[in-house]
Each structure stands twice: as C-alpha cells, then as structure tokens.
Design a protein around this motif. Sequence first.
Motif, PDB file in Angstrom:
ATOM      1  N   MET A 105       1.123  -1.333  -0.483  1.00  0.00           N
ATOM      2  CA  MET A 105      -0.417   0.023  -0.289  1.00  0.00           C
ATOM      3  C   MET A 105       0.603   1.011   0.276  1.00  0.00           C
ATOM      4  O   MET A 105       1.501   1.477   0.791  1.00  0.00           O
ATOM      5  CB  MET A 105      -0.787  -0.036   1.194  1.00  0.00           C
ATOM      6  N   SER A 106       0.666   2.538  -0.361  1.00  0.00           N
ATOM      7  CA  SER A 106       1.122   3.526  -0.427  1.00  0.00           C
ATOM      8  C   SER A 106       1.677   3.863   0.763  1.00  0.00           C
ATOM      9  O   SER A 106       0.215   3.801   1.259  1.00  0.00           O
ATOM     10  CB  SER A 106       0.504   4.526  -1.223  1.00  0.00           C
ATOM     11  N   ARG A 142      -4.789   6.012   0.625  1.00  0.00           N
ATOM     12  CA  ARG A 142      -5.919   5.064   0.738  1.00  0.00           C
ATOM     13  C   ARG A 142      -5.841   4.490  -1.374  1.00  0.00           C
ATOM     14  O   ARG A 142      -5.705   5.549  -1.746  1.00  0.00           O
ATOM     15  CB  ARG A 142      -6.674   4.414   1.215  1.00  0.00           C
ATOM     16  N   LYS A 143      -6.076   3.723  -1.753  1.00  0.00           N
ATOM     17  CA  LYS A 143      -6.469   3.334  -2.924  1.00  0.00           C
ATOM     18  C   LYS A 143      -8.117   4.408  -3.247  1.00  0.00           C
ATOM     19  O   LYS A 143      -7.528   4.616  -4.918  1.00  0.00           O
ATOM     20  CB  LYS A 143      -6.562   1.609  -3.236  1.00  0.00           C
ATOM     21  N   SER A 144      -8.338   3.469  -2.731  1.00  0.00           N
ATOM     22  CA  SER A 144      -9.705   4.547  -2.533  1.00  0.00           C
ATOM     23  C   SER A 144      -9.655   5.674  -2.560  1.00  0.00           C
ATOM     24  O   SER A 144     -10.627   6.638  -3.353  1.00  0.00           O
ATOM     25  CB  SER A 144     -10.930   3.963  -1.837  1.00  0.00           C
ATOM     26  N   GLN A 173       5.805   1.726  -4.126  1.00  0.00           N
ATOM     27  CA  GLN A 173       5.185   1.967  -3.343  1.00  0.00           C
ATOM     28  C   GLN A 173       5.213   1.836  -2.027  1.00  0.00           C
ATOM     29  O   GLN A 173       5.897   2.144  -0.466  1.00  0.00           O
ATOM     30  CB  GLN A 173       3.769   1.114  -3.417  1.00  0.00           C
ATOM     31  N   ASP A 204      -1.803  -0.531  -5.264  1.00  0.00           N
ATOM     32  CA  ASP A 204      -2.821   0.275  -4.671  1.00  0.00           C
ATOM     33  C   ASP A 204      -2.064   2.199  -4.735  1.00  0.00           C
ATOM     34  O   ASP A 204      -3.053   3.141  -4.612  1.00  0.00           O
ATOM     35  CB  ASP A 204      -1.768   0.843  -3.465  1.00  0.00           C
ATOM     36  N   ASN A 243      -7.623   4.362  -9.515  1.00  0.00           N
ATOM     37  CA  ASN A 243      -6.353   4.575  -8.722  1.00  0.00           C
ATOM     38  C   ASN A 243      -5.532   5.045 -10.019  1.00  0.00           C
ATOM     39  O   ASN A 243      -4.508   5.286 -10.047  1.00  0.00           O
ATOM     40  CB  ASN A 243      -5.343   3.461  -8.287  1.00  0.00           C
TER      41      ASN A 243
END
Length: 320
Positions: free
Chosen positions: A1-2, A6-8, A110, A146, A174
Amino acid sequence: MSTKYRKSDAKDYARQNFRGVWAATATAFNEDLSLNEAGFRQNMKHWAQALKLGGLFVCGKQGEFFSMSVAERKRTFELAVEEAAGHCGIVTSCSDTNLDVVLELARHSQNIGADYIVVHSPVLHFHHDIDSTVYEYYRHLSEQLDIGIALWNHPDCGYVMSPELCARIAELPNIVAIKYSVDRAMYKKLTKLAGDKIIVSTASEEEWLDNIIELDWRLYLCSTPPFLLQTTVDQRINEYTRLAFEGKHAEARVVRDSLEPARAAFRSARPSGTPQAYTKYWMELLGQVGGPVRRPLLNLTEAEKAATREALARSGLKLA
C-alpha cells in the motif's frame, strides 16, 4: 500500500497534490557509463530546491530507462524519493515491455514512498482493435496496485489511445492522470469527457499557459523544459505559471512570450537523432550534471557541441 493514501483515495489525493510544473529527469552516468549517483543527487537538489518544481518524472524516455537494468531503475527511484522529500513530488516511470517488470518497479515505488507511477501504454506490434487489449492492461495494473497510476501515450509508440478509451480507463479507482502527447483537439476532448476522474496533461511547454487559461489545467506533466529553460536566477516558466494560477492572464502571457528567444535557440541546435545527449550537454552548460548517454543512443559530435554553446549564448537565459 502507498504510504501516503489509500487506493480508494488516490484520485482525491492526486487532485489536491498532482499540480504545478513537473519535469522529466535525465539520468546522470559517469564516463564509464555507470550510474552517477552523486551527480543525480546534485541535479535532484537543483530541480527540487533551487528551481522549486512541483514534481519530477523519474526514469522515463529522457531518463534512458530502456538502457538501464531493473536494479538501476529501482536505485534511481530511491535517490529521487530521498532528495525530493519535503520539496516536491515524485512520479516514477515503471514502463517496460515486460508486465512483470512493470509490476516489480511499481511495487518498489509503493514501498519507498513515491507519490505516483506512470506506465506507458503497452508495446503492440499489431495495432488493429487495440482498445480491449489496452483497457485490460491498465485494468490489471489497477487491480494489482494501490499507488496512483498515470497513463502515458503518444504517437511515437505506433498507436494513439482515443479519448474515449482513456476516459473508460479513467473510471478505474487508482488511475489518476495521463501524459497525453497528442494534438490539442484530442486532449481537449478527453478533458471534457473525463471530468474530474483523471488529470489530463501534455508534454508541450508552449501550450501550457493556454491550457491553464482555457481548460483550467493545473498539472504540466512534461519533458525537460522546466530545467533547461530555467536557472536559479531565471525562472520564467514558474513565474508565468504562478501568474496564470492567480488569474493574471495578461501578465502571464508577457512572461511566457519573453521565453520565445530561449525556445527558438534551444530548437535551433538540437540534432534530430540525439535528443538525450543534447539535453545533457545543455544541462552541463547550465551547471547541472549531464554526462554521456548509453547505447543505442549517440553522443554529440564536437561540431554539435559548438552549435549548442552558440545557441545557449543567444538564448537570453540568465545564468546563475
């Protein structure tokens, strides 16, 4: 994950932070063609701190990624993230002909805290009915990663993604931006089609001001002009961008137009077959670290270097 979002939240993060003037970095090599880490760090400090660029596009075509190993590309990403921290954003170029390499570079990006990645549209040797293939390529990347992904497409690769295809890909969660090096009618259409689903940019510095004013663009994800046509004491691209963002359009045009002698001088001596070598030599004349290019690229001849020096002398750029 970054580590930053968050990806969203990738699209929202990009709308707030993927802004301003972003330049494509050159990669410094030593005379033995090894990676010049100290030189690259020096350039990064200059671009991020002295020139105050909004961000840097690392290891793209200008950065000679095609002649670098995966390990070298990863190391260059690491150096860029380290030197940019607290000063500007980083988008790493993870483009490759091999999808596994793209994913390996993207996951590394990432893990080290890059802001975004950029991935060129896939190499396709048969260009009939490409839309399904290209969409699935980016859908798979979006599913696997992500970090925010910027698309990249231009006619040199053999095909052009339509605005409709780009807008469809922009629906993916994304996918945050595109460097769309096409004619103005096409990127204007995509800007209208995609709305706030994707940030549209193109490589042309000469069109940047008009795109701020007419299309309300806030990102210039470009090539090398921001560090070739600016110096520590002469930052007219930054200046007209600031004025335009403030709504001072007439003032911005005056500053933009004042750079035309520099643009013309730069174009006048550029050999058609060695753009990276020309960029690096111009950088050296401005006090940055250039160095040689790697095969298959060609270095400048002595006559070409002399013509470059003459061009810079008549450019009107103020040197530090």
